[in-house]
Design an enzyme around this catalytic site. Sequence first.
Site, PDB file in Angstrom:
ATOM      1  N   ALA A   1       0.941  -1.146  -0.062  1.00 49.56           N
ATOM      2  CA  ALA A   1       0.096   0.236   0.084  1.00 49.56           C
ATOM      3  C   ALA A   1       0.854   1.156  -0.030  1.00 49.56           C
ATOM      4  O   ALA A   1       1.968   1.149   0.478  1.00 49.56           O
ATOM      5  CB  ALA A   1      -0.920   0.006   1.201  1.00 49.56           C
TER       6      ALA A   1
ATOM      7  N   GLY B   1       0.726  -4.783   1.018  1.00 48.75           N
ATOM      8  CA  GLY B   1      -0.653  -5.022   0.229  1.00 48.75           C
ATOM      9  C   GLY B   1      -0.141  -5.809  -1.288  1.00 48.75           C
ATOM     10  O   GLY B   1      -1.001  -6.503  -1.678  1.00 48.75           O
TER      11      GLY B   1
ATOM     12  N   GLU C   1      -0.393  -9.199  -0.326  1.00 45.20           N
ATOM     13  CA  GLU C   1      -1.688  -9.700  -0.341  1.00 45.20           C
ATOM     14  C   GLU C   1      -2.529  -9.804  -1.347  1.00 45.20           C
ATOM     15  O   GLU C   1      -3.381 -10.527  -1.643  1.00 45.20           O
ATOM     16  CB  GLU C   1      -2.399  -8.671   0.693  1.00 45.20           C
ATOM     17  CG  GLU C   1      -1.762  -8.794   2.213  1.00 45.20           C
ATOM     18  CD  GLU C   1      -2.449  -7.442   3.014  1.00 45.20           C
ATOM     19  OE1 GLU C   1      -2.109  -6.313   2.828  1.00 45.20           O
ATOM     20  OE2 GLU C   1      -2.830  -8.009   4.214  1.00 45.20           O
TER      21      GLU C   1
ATOM     22  N   GLU D   1       4.410  -4.757   7.315  1.00 45.19           N
ATOM     23  CA  GLU D   1       3.708  -3.803   8.005  1.00 45.19           C
ATOM     24  C   GLU D   1       4.171  -3.596   9.342  1.00 45.19           C
ATOM     25  O   GLU D   1       4.191  -2.338  10.061  1.00 45.19           O
ATOM     26  CB  GLU D   1       2.228  -4.151   8.073  1.00 45.19           C
ATOM     27  CG  GLU D   1       1.783  -3.883   6.613  1.00 45.19           C
ATOM     28  CD  GLU D   1       1.687  -5.133   5.729  1.00 45.19           C
ATOM     29  OE1 GLU D   1       2.657  -5.849   5.995  1.00 45.19           O
ATOM     30  OE2 GLU D   1       0.903  -5.107   4.724  1.00 45.19           O
TER      31      GLU D   1
HETATM   32  N1  DAK Z   1       4.685   3.291  -0.686  1.00 48.59           N
HETATM   33  C1  DAK Z   1       4.921   4.230  -1.177  1.00 48.59           C
HETATM   34  N2  DAK Z   1       6.392   4.502  -1.834  1.00 48.59           N
HETATM   35  C2  DAK Z   1       7.007   3.318  -1.782  1.00 48.59           C
HETATM   36  C3  DAK Z   1       6.852   2.156  -1.340  1.00 48.59           C
HETATM   37  C4  DAK Z   1       5.405   2.084  -0.903  1.00 48.59           C
HETATM   38  N3  DAK Z   1       4.885   0.694  -0.317  1.00 48.59           N
HETATM   39  N4  DAK Z   1       7.421   1.259  -1.659  1.00 48.59           N
HETATM   40  C5  DAK Z   1       8.417   2.014  -2.323  1.00 48.59           C
HETATM   41  N5  DAK Z   1       8.128   3.008  -2.444  1.00 48.59           N
HETATM   42  C6  DAK Z   1       8.821   4.020  -3.130  1.00 48.59           C
HETATM   43  C7  DAK Z   1      10.216   4.593  -2.685  1.00 48.59           C
HETATM   44  O1  DAK Z   1       9.858   5.624  -1.441  1.00 48.59           O
HETATM   45  C8  DAK Z   1      11.069   5.265  -3.384  1.00 48.59           C
HETATM   46  O2  DAK Z   1      10.412   6.745  -3.932  1.00 48.59           O
HETATM   47  P1  DAK Z   1      11.570   7.854  -4.132  1.00 48.59           P
HETATM   48  O3  DAK Z   1      12.283   8.088  -2.806  1.00 48.59           O
HETATM   49  O4  DAK Z   1      12.469   7.307  -5.109  1.00 48.59           O
HETATM   50  O5  DAK Z   1      10.666   8.747  -4.412  1.00 48.59           O
HETATM   51  C9  DAK Z   1      10.918   4.377  -4.661  1.00 48.59           C
HETATM   52  O6  DAK Z   1       9.449   3.866  -4.431  1.00 48.59           O
HETATM   53  C10 DAK Z   1      11.981   3.403  -4.837  1.00 48.59           C
HETATM   54  O7  DAK Z   1      12.091   2.896  -3.406  1.00 48.59           O
HETATM   55  P2  DAK Z   1      13.545   2.559  -2.667  1.00 48.59           P
HETATM   56  O8  DAK Z   1      14.221   3.353  -3.061  1.00 48.59           O
HETATM   57  O9  DAK Z   1      12.913   2.180  -1.317  1.00 48.59           O
HETATM   58  O10 DAK Z   1      13.790   1.213  -3.387  1.00 48.59           O
HETATM   59  P3  DAK Z   1      14.912   0.101  -2.853  1.00 48.59           P
HETATM   60  O11 DAK Z   1      15.225  -0.956  -3.873  1.00 48.59           O
HETATM   61  O12 DAK Z   1      15.922   0.751  -2.043  1.00 48.59           O
HETATM   62  O13 DAK Z   1      13.874  -0.752  -1.765  1.00 48.59           O
HETATM   63  C11 DAK Z   1      11.863  -1.863  -1.020  1.00 48.59           C
HETATM   64  C12 DAK Z   1      12.874  -1.646  -2.320  1.00 48.59           C
HETATM   65  C13 DAK Z   1      10.613  -2.669  -1.611  1.00 48.59           C
HETATM   66  C14 DAK Z   1      12.789  -3.032  -0.123  1.00 48.59           C
HETATM   67  C15 DAK Z   1      11.667  -0.695  -0.288  1.00 48.59           C
HETATM   68  O14 DAK Z   1      11.155   0.300  -0.951  1.00 48.59           O
HETATM   69  C16 DAK Z   1      10.744  -0.986   0.862  1.00 48.59           C
HETATM   70  O15 DAK Z   1      10.813  -1.433   1.664  1.00 48.59           O
HETATM   71  N6  DAK Z   1       9.234  -0.377   0.593  1.00 48.59           N
HETATM   72  C17 DAK Z   1       8.345  -0.565   1.403  1.00 48.59           C
HETATM   73  C18 DAK Z   1       7.689  -1.848   1.571  1.00 48.59           C
HETATM   74  C19 DAK Z   1       6.547  -1.894   2.694  1.00 48.59           C
HETATM   75  O16 DAK Z   1       6.958  -1.451   3.803  1.00 48.59           O
HETATM   76  N7  DAK Z   1       5.435  -2.475   2.069  1.00 48.59           N
HETATM   77  C20 DAK Z   1       4.176  -2.258   2.985  1.00 48.59           C
HETATM   78  C21 DAK Z   1       3.538  -1.099   3.070  1.00 48.59           C
HETATM   79  S1  DAK Z   1       2.151  -0.986   4.195  1.00 48.59           S
HETATM   80  C22 DAK Z   1      -4.999  -1.348   5.470  1.00 48.59           C
HETATM   81  C23 DAK Z   1      -4.714  -2.305   5.011  1.00 48.59           C
HETATM   82  C24 DAK Z   1      -3.553  -2.957   4.254  1.00 48.59           C
HETATM   83  C25 DAK Z   1      -2.498  -2.215   4.526  1.00 48.59           C
HETATM   84  C26 DAK Z   1      -2.614  -1.091   5.219  1.00 48.59           C
HETATM   85  C27 DAK Z   1      -3.613  -0.694   5.856  1.00 48.59           C
HETATM   86  N8  DAK Z   1      -6.052  -1.035   6.240  1.00 48.59           N
HETATM   87  C28 DAK Z   1      -7.135  -1.621   6.154  1.00 48.59           C
HETATM   88  C29 DAK Z   1      -6.028   0.112   7.167  1.00 48.59           C
HETATM   89  C30 DAK Z   1      -1.292  -2.333   3.930  1.00 48.59           C
HETATM   90  C31 DAK Z   1      -0.140  -1.755   4.071  1.00 48.59           C
HETATM   91  C32 DAK Z   1       1.168  -2.244   3.505  1.00 48.59           C
HETATM   92  O17 DAK Z   1       0.983  -2.725   2.526  1.00 48.59           O
END
Ligand code: DAK
Length: 261
Positions: free
Chosen positions: A68, A112, A115, A135
Amino acid sequence: MTAGEEPLVLVETQGRVGLLTLNRPRQLNALNDALMDQLGAALLAFERDERIGAIVIAGGAKAFAAGADIEAMADWSFMDVYQSGFITRNWEAVRQVRKPVLAAVAGYAMGGGCELALACDIIVAGESARFALPEIKLAMLPGAGGTQRLPRAIGKAKAMDMCLSARMLDAQEADRLGLVSRVVPDAELRAHTLALATQIAGYSLPALMAIKEAVNRAWESSLSEGILFERRALYERFASDDAHEGMHAFLDKRSPVFTHR
Ligand code: DAK
């Protein structure tokens, strides 16, 4: 989407297969509302289109989807997500689709994104695929079915490990644990998944839909209830033109011609 803007989901068809490609590569296909609206609308359009027999959801080479969109969510309040029906409103379209849905996953499938793949019927993984529910690092929790589908897919012990420690699985481990259906070289992922979807879409659509419904029922009911459901679904096959055609074609030693009726 306004005129001139790049779509966040690319929509193509190949024979009886509908192909949807997530298209936010600079953000690693982070799933924001606009993308999920487009994905949901495209899925439901393919569901209604009688020329389509199976659907593929693909991402990019580096990421299927990194979850997400954290930037979009960072300042939301409870009321924002509650009143807008976040997730329920557009993320669950994939659950409404009765046709087979395949995910072609290369690179990161996180949060997400993982998921979304879990909500598909078949996951074909490229060798670079990486699956995680990170998360917990954000003090969030998997909220699009992760805490429910993952233990059903790989068991409680492995699911708890992934959800509580943010452990990432590579494609081989995901294959061993039963999270994915097949692993193929990245270079073959798209062609392999499309060929598989084409094979599936060539079968009788109502039979595919009945099988999908019956397998999903295995997740949601006791064994005896599930067997009862399966038996009813089997009896219903005898009301289908395609089932008679399939059996007669076998006996006549010819290829069946299905009308999807
Ligand atoms: N959201 C927004 N931007 C993201 C992103 C994300 N999930 N993942 C990556 N990006 C963006 C980065 O910010 C970066 O943007 P710039 O800095 O270039 O502007 C660009 O994509 C490239 O990412 P990285 O520079 O970080 O690339 P790396 O190769 O260094 O790392 C990575 C790749 C996938 C390991 C890293 O980007 C990472 O850890 N990303 C976050 C992964 C994450 O935490 N995913 C879970 C998100 S939370 C809900 C229901 C569902 C959910 C939530 C609430 N409710 C019912 C309330 C679901 C939640 C989630 O999915």
